[in-house]
Design an enzyme around this catalytic site. Structure first.
Site, short mmCIF file in Angstrom:
data_model
loop_
_atom_site.label_atom_id
_atom_site.label_comp_id
_atom_site.label_asym_id
_atom_site.label_seq_id
_atom_site.Cartn_x
_atom_site.Cartn_y
_atom_site.Cartn_z
N GLU A 146 3.49 8.38 4.31
CA GLU A 146 3.38 7.27 3.36
C GLU A 146 3.52 7.79 1.93
O GLU A 146 2.70 8.60 1.48
CB GLU A 146 2.03 6.58 3.51
CG GLU A 146 1.82 5.45 2.50
CD GLU A 146 0.40 4.92 2.50
OE1 GLU A 146 0.21 3.76 2.11
OE2 GLU A 146 -0.53 5.68 2.87
N GLU A 243 -4.62 -3.75 3.05
CA GLU A 243 -5.34 -2.63 2.45
C GLU A 243 -5.57 -2.93 0.97
O GLU A 243 -4.93 -2.35 0.10
CB GLU A 243 -4.57 -1.32 2.65
CG GLU A 243 -5.39 -0.10 2.30
CD GLU A 243 -4.60 1.20 2.41
OE1 GLU A 243 -5.19 2.21 2.82
OE2 GLU A 243 -3.41 1.21 2.07
#
Length: 266
Positions: A146, A243
């Site tokens: 990521e 998130e």
């Protein structure tokens, strides 16, 4: 179909960790993710998942010394043994929790790192990801990488979408995928829909949050209904991890998700 997963490291912090699973299910979530499970016994988490009828969709490998500021091990020269141990531990939890994917955080560059140091981190990163992907393939799991923005996480080794795509190509493992966080991408690169289109075949998981404050997705500069519509058109069937940091109580802020099956009413 848009499938939303609650990130239990950020959402439902009104509850103790193991109680957040039931809270997420009662709000309409069908899946959950979080940063790390390792402070809890895998059987206790498995029980919480089963009781709430939730899928475990993602968590991270052990990150090193988080409290001391470490943010992953994958690119850190000299820590290869610790990284390999972290892969084995994460995959043990993934099997126990029936979790199909785990994220290997890249880690931080030293402040003022020169080109030679950056090259050493890159070479370490590639070797470690090849090991992780190989181990994960043995048990039918995926490893994710990521890009994380350097405003929130200064010095993070992997920060750009193009950098991540180059890493995926160099490692060359079918089960190494991109964790596409639209919040981080907007801060570092922008042009979200075009990035999604170009990188779509590499994506293993998506995460969302409002930009720039990382609050609910209906707050800030990104119009997520348009993003979701484009994902539908592209044929995305994976999970979208929520998130973000709620501005107040988690459940009250879920109004944004009602068109996709969430409920803000307790």
């Amino acid at each position: 179909m848009i499938r939303l997963a609650a990130n239990l490291s950020m959402l439902f912090n009104e509850h103790a960790f193991l109680d957040r699973f039931a809270a997420a299910a009662s709000a309409g979530f069908k899946g959950v993710e979080y940063l790390f499970p390792y402070a809890f016994d895998a059987e206790d988490i498995k029980h919480a998942l089963q009781e709430a009828q939730l899928e475990q969709v993602l968590f991270n490998l052990p990150p090193g010394d988080w409290e001391a500021g470490e943010r992953g091990l994958a690119s850190l020269p000299g820590r290869e043994g610790e990284f390999r141990d972290s892969v084995i531990e994460a995959l043990r939890y993934a099997e126990a929790l029936n979790c199909p994917r785990v994220h290997a955080m890249a880690g931080l560059l030293p402040e003022g790192a020169d080109a030679a140091t950056q090259a050493e981190h890159h070479a370490t990163y590639i070797r470690n990801l090849r090991f992780a992907a190989s181990e994960a393939a043995k048990v039918g799991r995926e490893i994710l990488i990521e890009p994380i923005n350097t405003r929130d996480m200064p010095g993070f080794f992997l920060s750009r979408q193009t950098q991540a795509m180059a890493v995926l190509e160099e490692v060359g493992a079918e089960n190494l995928k991109l964790q596409f966080d639209l919040y981080h991408c907007q801060i570092m690169d922008g042009d979200l829909i075009r990035h999604l289109e170009r990188q779509f075949n590499a994506i293993g998981h998506i995460q969302i949050a409002g930009v720039p404050e990382r609050h609910e997705p209906n707050v800030g500069e990104v119009h997520y209904p348009a993003i979701f519509e484009r994902l539908r058109a592209l044929g995305y069937t994976g999970w979208i991890g929520c998130e973000y940091r709620p501005r107040a109580e988690t459940r009250a802020g879920l109004v944004w998700g009602e068109p996709w099956g969430l409920t803000a009413q307790g």
